[in-house]
Design a protein around this motif. Structure first.
Motif, PDB file in Angstrom:
ATOM      1  N   GLU A 102       0.834  -1.201   0.000  1.00 23.47           N
ATOM      2  CA  GLU A 102       0.000   0.000   0.000  1.00 23.47           C
ATOM      3  C   GLU A 102       0.872   1.255   0.000  1.00 23.47           C
ATOM      4  N   ARG A 103       1.897   1.250   0.837  1.00 22.65           N
ATOM      5  CA  ARG A 103       2.816   2.386   0.910  1.00 22.65           C
ATOM      6  C   ARG A 103       3.613   2.520  -0.394  1.00 22.65           C
ATOM      7  N   LYS A 104       4.044   1.409  -0.962  1.00 24.74           N
ATOM      8  CA  LYS A 104       4.812   1.447  -2.208  1.00 24.74           C
ATOM      9  C   LYS A 104       3.965   1.983  -3.349  1.00 24.74           C
ATOM     10  N   LEU A 105       2.718   1.526  -3.452  1.00 20.72           N
ATOM     11  CA  LEU A 105       1.824   1.992  -4.509  1.00 20.72           C
ATOM     12  C   LEU A 105       1.583   3.491  -4.375  1.00 20.72           C
ATOM     13  N   ALA A 106       1.329   3.941  -3.149  1.00 23.90           N
ATOM     14  CA  ALA A 106       1.125   5.370  -2.895  1.00 23.90           C
ATOM     15  C   ALA A 106       2.375   6.173  -3.249  1.00 23.90           C
ATOM     16  N   ALA A 107       3.540   5.650  -2.905  1.00 23.11           N
ATOM     17  CA  ALA A 107       4.802   6.349  -3.195  1.00 23.11           C
ATOM     18  C   ALA A 107       5.042   6.457  -4.701  1.00 23.11           C
ATOM     19  N   MET A 108       4.673   5.426  -5.440  1.00 26.06           N
ATOM     20  CA  MET A 108       4.850   5.467  -6.890  1.00 26.06           C
ATOM     21  C   MET A 108       4.026   6.596  -7.501  1.00 26.06           C
ATOM     22  N   LEU A 109       2.823   6.818  -6.971  1.00 26.74           N
ATOM     23  CA  LEU A 109       1.994   7.917  -7.466  1.00 26.74           C
ATOM     24  C   LEU A 109       2.529   9.259  -6.989  1.00 26.74           C
ATOM     25  N   ALA A 110       2.879   9.340  -5.711  1.00 26.90           N
ATOM     26  CA  ALA A 110       3.363  10.603  -5.140  1.00 26.90           C
ATOM     27  C   ALA A 110       4.650  11.074  -5.801  1.00 26.90           C
ATOM     28  N   CYS A 111       5.490  10.131  -6.237  1.00 28.28           N
ATOM     29  CA  CYS A 111       6.777  10.474  -6.858  1.00 28.28           C
ATOM     30  C   CYS A 111       6.710  10.498  -8.390  1.00 28.28           C
ATOM     31  N   ASN A 112       5.498  10.424  -8.929  1.00 30.66           N
ATOM     32  CA  ASN A 112       5.278  10.474 -10.376  1.00 30.66           C
ATOM     33  C   ASN A 112       5.933   9.338 -11.149  1.00 30.66           C
ATOM     34  N   HIS A 113       6.081   8.167 -10.525  1.00 35.82           N
ATOM     35  CA  HIS A 113       6.570   6.997 -11.253  1.00 35.82           C
ATOM     36  C   HIS A 113       5.454   6.374 -12.075  1.00 35.82           C
ATOM     37  N   VAL A 114       4.207   6.656 -11.721  1.00 37.62           N
ATOM     38  CA  VAL A 114       3.032   6.230 -12.473  1.00 37.62           C
ATOM     39  C   VAL A 114       2.073   7.415 -12.564  1.00 37.62           C
ATOM     40  N   GLU A 115       1.215   7.386 -13.584  1.00 40.92           N
ATOM     41  CA  GLU A 115       0.236   8.473 -13.733  1.00 40.92           C
ATOM     42  C   GLU A 115      -1.029   8.224 -12.917  1.00 40.92           C
ATOM     43  N   GLY A 116      -1.254   6.996 -12.556  1.00 36.17           N
ATOM     44  CA  GLY A 116      -2.447   6.671 -11.778  1.00 36.17           C
ATOM     45  C   GLY A 116      -2.273   5.345 -11.080  1.00 36.17           C
ATOM     46  N   ILE A 117      -3.109   5.107 -10.092  1.00 38.00           N
ATOM     47  CA  ILE A 117      -3.061   3.823  -9.382  1.00 38.00           C
ATOM     48  C   ILE A 117      -4.468   3.244  -9.277  1.00 38.00           C
ATOM     49  N   VAL A 118      -4.505   1.927  -9.212  1.00 39.80           N
ATOM     50  CA  VAL A 118      -5.724   1.190  -8.931  1.00 39.80           C
ATOM     51  C   VAL A 118      -5.404   0.345  -7.706  1.00 39.80           C
ATOM     52  N   ARG A 119      -6.151   0.550  -6.647  1.00 39.25           N
ATOM     53  CA  ARG A 119      -5.881  -0.171  -5.407  1.00 39.25           C
ATOM     54  C   ARG A 119      -5.972  -1.677  -5.617  1.00 39.25           C
ATOM     55  N   GLY A 120      -6.872  -2.128  -6.462  1.00 37.48           N
ATOM     56  CA  GLY A 120      -6.995  -3.549  -6.735  1.00 37.48           C
ATOM     57  C   GLY A 120      -7.393  -4.322  -5.496  1.00 37.48           C
ATOM     58  N   THR A 121      -6.555  -5.290  -5.090  1.00 36.88           N
ATOM     59  CA  THR A 121      -6.894  -6.146  -3.954  1.00 36.88           C
ATOM     60  C   THR A 121      -6.097  -5.827  -2.693  1.00 36.88           C
ATOM     61  N   ILE A 122      -5.316  -4.755  -2.708  1.00 35.75           N
ATOM     62  CA  ILE A 122      -4.629  -4.378  -1.475  1.00 35.75           C
ATOM     63  C   ILE A 122      -5.523  -3.433  -0.674  1.00 35.75           C
ATOM     64  N   ASP A 123      -5.166  -3.160   0.558  1.00 37.25           N
ATOM     65  CA  ASP A 123      -6.017  -2.419   1.479  1.00 37.25           C
ATOM     66  C   ASP A 123      -6.248  -0.974   1.040  1.00 37.25           C
ATOM     67  N   CYS A 124      -7.509  -0.603   0.954  1.00 36.74           N
ATOM     68  CA  CYS A 124      -7.918   0.740   0.514  1.00 36.74           C
ATOM     69  C   CYS A 124      -7.451   1.822   1.480  1.00 36.74           C
ATOM     70  N   PHE A 125      -7.745   1.644   2.755  1.00 37.39           N
ATOM     71  CA  PHE A 125      -7.447   2.683   3.735  1.00 37.39           C
ATOM     72  C   PHE A 125      -5.945   2.846   3.957  1.00 37.39           C
TER      73      PHE A 125
END
Length: 129
Positions: A71-94
């Protein structure tokens, strides 16, 4: 959705992809045949990186990023502009949302989803949870 509606969405998706191929991070706890089939279809329209625990390391159809706290890694990828968007998928939403908020310092957010009816009417909807 009718077959006409599916055709309209497919045409619209193809049109948007001509504007540029987005890079999307997708959270995945473990391999799932239905999700993987959907993701394979989505590869037509976007570059997808799977983010999850070590259980996804053997998925070879996609770039994968394994992390103890996906969850933290996915958020960091968006915050650092490594991806343009994220889909939470099956990891924890909150946990994903909290990690993004902690990383960016943003105190509020606006989450919009663009939907289209089979008749072609587009509208935005926002979750209220």
């Amino acid at each position: 959705m009718t077959s006409q509606g599916n055709e309209n969405l497919a045409l619209r998706a193809a049109e948007l992809c001509r504007l540029g191929r987005p890079h999307i991070g997708f959270g995945l706890k473990e391999w799932n045949s239905e999700i993987m089939a959907s993701l394979r279809l989505s590869k037509t329209y976007a570059d997808i990186t799977l983010v999850g625990p070590e259980t996804i390391k053997n998925i070879h159809d996609f770039e994968t990023v394994c992390a103890e706290e996906p969850e933290r890694k996915l958020a960091a990828m968006l915050a650092c502009n490594h991806v343009e968007g994220i889909v939470r998928g099956t990891i924890d939403c909150f946990k994903t949302y909290e990690a993004y908020r902690d990383l960016t310092g943003e105190s509020s957010e606006l989450i919009l989803n663009l939907l289209e009816t089979p008749q072609g009417h587009q509208f935005f909807i926002s979750p209220m949870s």
